[in-house]
Design a protein around this motif. Structure first.
Motif, PDB file in Angstrom:
ATOM      1  N   CYS B 152       0.429  -1.468  -0.014  1.00  0.00           N
ATOM      2  CA  CYS B 152       0.289  -0.155   0.197  1.00  0.00           C
ATOM      3  C   CYS B 152       1.055   1.142  -0.153  1.00  0.00           C
ATOM      4  N   HIS B 153       1.891   1.076   1.342  1.00  0.00           N
ATOM      5  CA  HIS B 153       2.410   2.466   1.117  1.00  0.00           C
ATOM      6  C   HIS B 153       3.742   3.494  -0.747  1.00  0.00           C
ATOM      7  N   LEU B 155       2.136   3.323  -3.085  1.00  0.00           N
ATOM      8  CA  LEU B 155       1.436   3.803  -3.904  1.00  0.00           C
ATOM      9  C   LEU B 155       0.301   5.047  -3.101  1.00  0.00           C
ATOM     10  N   ARG B 156      -0.100   4.515  -1.958  1.00  0.00           N
ATOM     11  CA  ARG B 156      -1.067   5.530  -1.477  1.00  0.00           C
ATOM     12  C   ARG B 156      -0.475   6.454  -0.079  1.00  0.00           C
ATOM     13  N   GLY B 166      -2.820   5.196  -7.802  1.00  0.00           N
ATOM     14  CA  GLY B 166      -2.709   4.450  -5.890  1.00  0.00           C
ATOM     15  C   GLY B 166      -3.860   3.491  -6.689  1.00  0.00           C
ATOM     16  N   GLU B 167      -4.537   3.025  -7.465  1.00  0.00           N
ATOM     17  CA  GLU B 167      -5.031   1.976  -7.952  1.00  0.00           C
ATOM     18  C   GLU B 167      -4.470   0.721  -9.207  1.00  0.00           C
ATOM     19  N   ARG B 187      -6.943  -8.236  -9.251  1.00  0.00           N
ATOM     20  CA  ARG B 187      -6.757  -6.963  -8.091  1.00  0.00           C
ATOM     21  C   ARG B 187      -6.687  -6.535  -6.605  1.00  0.00           C
ATOM     22  N   VAL B 190      -2.958  -4.415  -5.935  1.00  0.00           N
ATOM     23  CA  VAL B 190      -3.312  -3.309  -4.838  1.00  0.00           C
ATOM     24  C   VAL B 190      -3.480  -3.271  -4.057  1.00  0.00           C
ATOM     25  N   MET B 191      -3.932  -4.044  -3.355  1.00  0.00           N
ATOM     26  CA  MET B 191      -4.757  -4.433  -1.900  1.00  0.00           C
ATOM     27  C   MET B 191      -3.796  -4.341  -1.254  1.00  0.00           C
ATOM     28  N   CYS B 192      -4.724  -5.027  -0.054  1.00  0.00           N
ATOM     29  CA  CYS B 192      -3.557  -4.506   1.118  1.00  0.00           C
ATOM     30  C   CYS B 192      -3.501  -6.168   2.070  1.00  0.00           C
ATOM     31  N   GLY B 194      -2.749  -7.543   5.245  1.00  0.00           N
ATOM     32  CA  GLY B 194      -3.100  -7.242   5.539  1.00  0.00           C
ATOM     33  C   GLY B 194      -2.310  -7.608   7.215  1.00  0.00           C
ATOM     34  N   ILE B 208      -7.112 -11.645   4.572  1.00  0.00           N
ATOM     35  CA  ILE B 208      -6.465 -10.761   3.816  1.00  0.00           C
ATOM     36  C   ILE B 208      -5.657 -11.028   3.234  1.00  0.00           C
ATOM     37  N   THR B 211      -6.660 -14.099   0.469  1.00  0.00           N
ATOM     38  CA  THR B 211      -7.526 -13.265  -0.320  1.00  0.00           C
ATOM     39  C   THR B 211      -6.966 -12.887  -1.462  1.00  0.00           C
TER      40      THR B 211
END
Lengths: 325, 295
Positions: B152-153, B155-156, B166-167, B187, B190-192, B194, B208, B211
């Motif tokens: 995450c960090h 990108l966002r 960001g995505e 998908r 770019v997700m977290c 966990g 998470i 997933t």
């Protein structure tokens, strides 16, 4: 002269729980100007191709917050998302209903879980009955006080942040970004008398499940920046009550941890966060990791100039009034 | 190219293999890493939650060390990158600047605000360049399908960090293709992972992670690769827990970014610290004709 048109392949999620065993996607192809909003494309599909396509929308101007959907994996208001850049990047546009909310039909979701979390946090002004606000005059705030919540009133409750949030997706007890941002707005409102109660309650009601992934801030069409406001809530909750939960113990423990060596002592952090019983439960995993990565069991060396870190802590952490205000 | 190397805590301890692989790749492609044993931890986002001003001051001190040496700062962790960049952003507020400058003055440090923070991914993509990297490949990773996992960090928040997107970033996929492997778009990239709540509510964190791994798998990935050792911890060191959370095996090898680059540039699995992973990387190595890693 008419604007140039582009071919827009659109795949739309379709599901009618009263008839369908599972969802499917219908494919359409439209010729549209690149700046056409996706909502306009969907309305054209409904008008010309399939009158049963079901969706929510109203103002078409990013004000009502009705038309949040998932566009090529991103949670967006379709009225303010043009078709051109999506087709350019992905070759097509895949439209799905918002995530983490039950689908009623096609692109329409049941919003009650979203509103349930919101109501539970009581994001409205709570005044002290012993000191009611005067009825005959205004209760002014200073510009500095208003500045603290300049972003949050912009929220239109569209649900895009809720749909984008991986913590919501994985854990139904997490209130979600919108509810927490709204809570923040009243925590910093000088007229509100429930600040302390709110901060104490939220520690056990999901605050620490925020992953600070900032996907909510990315998805928000109104730049409410929920992730930054949740960060502020965390700091204020620790200042109000100290570390009472795993999450606040971890944040506070991490901060204390660095003071010893300047870099993280991983093993000590486990002790600083977990109860002795919880630590016992972690032993098998700890041993499994340590077999491959023996460094997890040792103290790291201290950084050079550690005394500088100690001075920064004395100046900015120990001094009264220097912590979260 | 000479850079101030900021390995971050994890690459110096439990993620030592990231440090090994970074040094191997840097040497191979001619990046000179200047070391500063006085760098402190970036606070990992946790100190930011406990005391924002202290967090900015500690990172301003790190940035000042690189500034004094006249070097850009090289990171190998998405979270370190985000935290150090955030300090530069926060220092734009006059109030924050005043308090941080005051504290830094007590330790004889002044930070002018000029240090650029560069992640290895960006240095490889922007400075070395995809074409030059492709030309250096001696063992193309042909046949290997890799799901990039950004962290995450890096990108966002994109508006503050001025990240590529960001995505919908693409730099990592570009690099994976340059190494001869096939990038997998999904998908979860770019997700977290966990990680931030691994110690807060482990079962949720594990779900998470699962997933994202399952998403990569569903899109055909043989392996994942990440520029963040915290994501690596969640996806590799705790993959067994993620498997428990979803009730079935995942068997997903997860590489650190420089490990994947190193493999394509001819490093042995041992030189890249692959035997230190919790999930064996054999299945991925077999695809590129590399011998298995001893347990």
């Amino acid at each position: 002269m008419a604007a140039a048109r582009v071919k827009v392949p659109i795949e739309v999620y379709r599901f009618d729980p009263t008839h369908d065993a599972k969802p499917h996607y219908d494919r359409f192809e439209l010729d549209l100007a690149p700046h056409t909003p996706i909502l306009t494309a969907l309305l054209q599909i409904r008008a010309d191709r399939d009158p049963t396509l079901t969706m929510r929308y109203s103002c078409r101007s990013a004000i009502c917050g009705s038309c949040a959907m998932v566009v090529n994996s991103k949670s967006r208001l379709v009225c303010q998302t043009p078709v051109g850049p999506e087709v350019e990047k992905h070759g097509k546009i895949v439209i799905e209903p918002m995530r983490s909310l039950p689908v009623l039909r096609d692109l329409v979701v049941e919003m009650s879980p979203f509103w349930g979390h919101y109501r539970k946090l009581e994001p409205h002004l709570i005044t002290d009955p012993r000191h009611p606000m005067p009825a005959d005059r205004e209760t002014p705030m200073t510009p500095v006080e208003v500045e603290r919540f300049k972003e949050t009133p912009r929220c239109i409750a569209c649900g895009a942040c809720y749909s984008a949030c991986p913590a919501v997706e994985a854990d139904a007890s997490f209130p979600g970004p919108m509810a927490l941002a709204k809570l923040y707005r009243f925590v910093v409102d000088p007229r509100d008398s429930a600040r302390q109660d709110r901060l104490v309650r939220i520690q056990t009601e999901g605050l620490w499940l925020c992953l600070r992934c900032h996907l909510c801030t990315e998805a928000c069409p109104k730049d409410v920046q929920p992730s930054q406001r949740i960060r502020d809530l965390k700091e204020m909750a620790i200042a109000a009550q100290g570390a009472t939960e795993n999450g606040s113990r971890h944040a506070l423990g991490f901060k204390e941890n660095l003071r010893d060596r300047g870099i993280l002592n991983e093993l000590k952090l486990v002790r600083q966060t977990m109860s002795p019983l919880a630590m016992l439960g972690q032993i098998p995993q700890g041993l499994k990791v340590a077999r491959k990565k023996p460094e997890t069991m040792r103290k790291p060396p201290k950084i050079q100039e550690l005394e500088q870190i100690e001075t920064l802590y004395r100046e900015l952490d120990d001094a009264p009034g220097e912590k979260a205000r | 190219m000479k850079l101030a190397y900021y390995p971050g805590c994890v690459a110096q301890e439990s993620g030592k293999e990231l440090d090994l692989a970074t040094r191997w790749v840097a040497k191979k492609i001619g990046l000179e890493l200047v070391e500063f044993p006085n760098f402190s931890c970036c606070g990992s986002g946790f100190v930011d939650e406990a005391n924002r001003t202290l967090n900015v001051a500690m990172n301003a001190r790190n940035l000042a060390i690189a500034e004094r040496a006249g070097l850009e700062l090289l990171t190998v962790c998405s979270t370190c990158t985000g935290m150090l960049r955030l300090a530069n952003v926060e220092l734009a507020s006059p109030e924050m600047r005043h308090r941080v400058d005051g504290a830094l003055a007590k330790i004889g440090v002044a930070y002018q605000g000029t240090t650029r923070v560069r992640h290895l991914l960006e240095v490889l993509h922007e400075d070395v360049g995809v074409e030059r990297l492709r030309a250096m490949v001696t063992r193309p990773l042909t046949g290997l399908k890799v799901g990039a996992f950004y962290g995450c960090h890096l990108l966002r928040p994109s508006k503050e960090l001025l990240s590529e997107s960001g995505e919908e970033p693409r730099s990592f996929e570009d690099l994976i293709a340059a190494l001869g492997a096939t990038p997998v778009l999904y998908r979860g990239r770019v997700m977290c992972c966990g990680f931030p709540i691994l110690f807060v509510k482990e079962a949720t964190a594990n779900r998470i992670a699962a997933t994202q791994i399952e998403d990569a798998k569903a899109h055909g990935a043989d392996a994942m690769a990440t520029p963040c050792p915290l994501c690596h911890t969640s996806l590799d060191s705790f993959q067994n827990k993620a498997e428990k959370a979803v009730g079935h095996d995942l068997h997903m090898p997860v590489f650190h970014l420089p490990q994947l680059v190193g493999l394509a540039l001819g490093a042995t699995p041992e030189e890249l610290g692959l035997p230190r992973h919790l999930v064996a990387t054999d299945s991925a190595l077999r695809k590129i004709g590399q011998v298995a890693v001893p347990a």
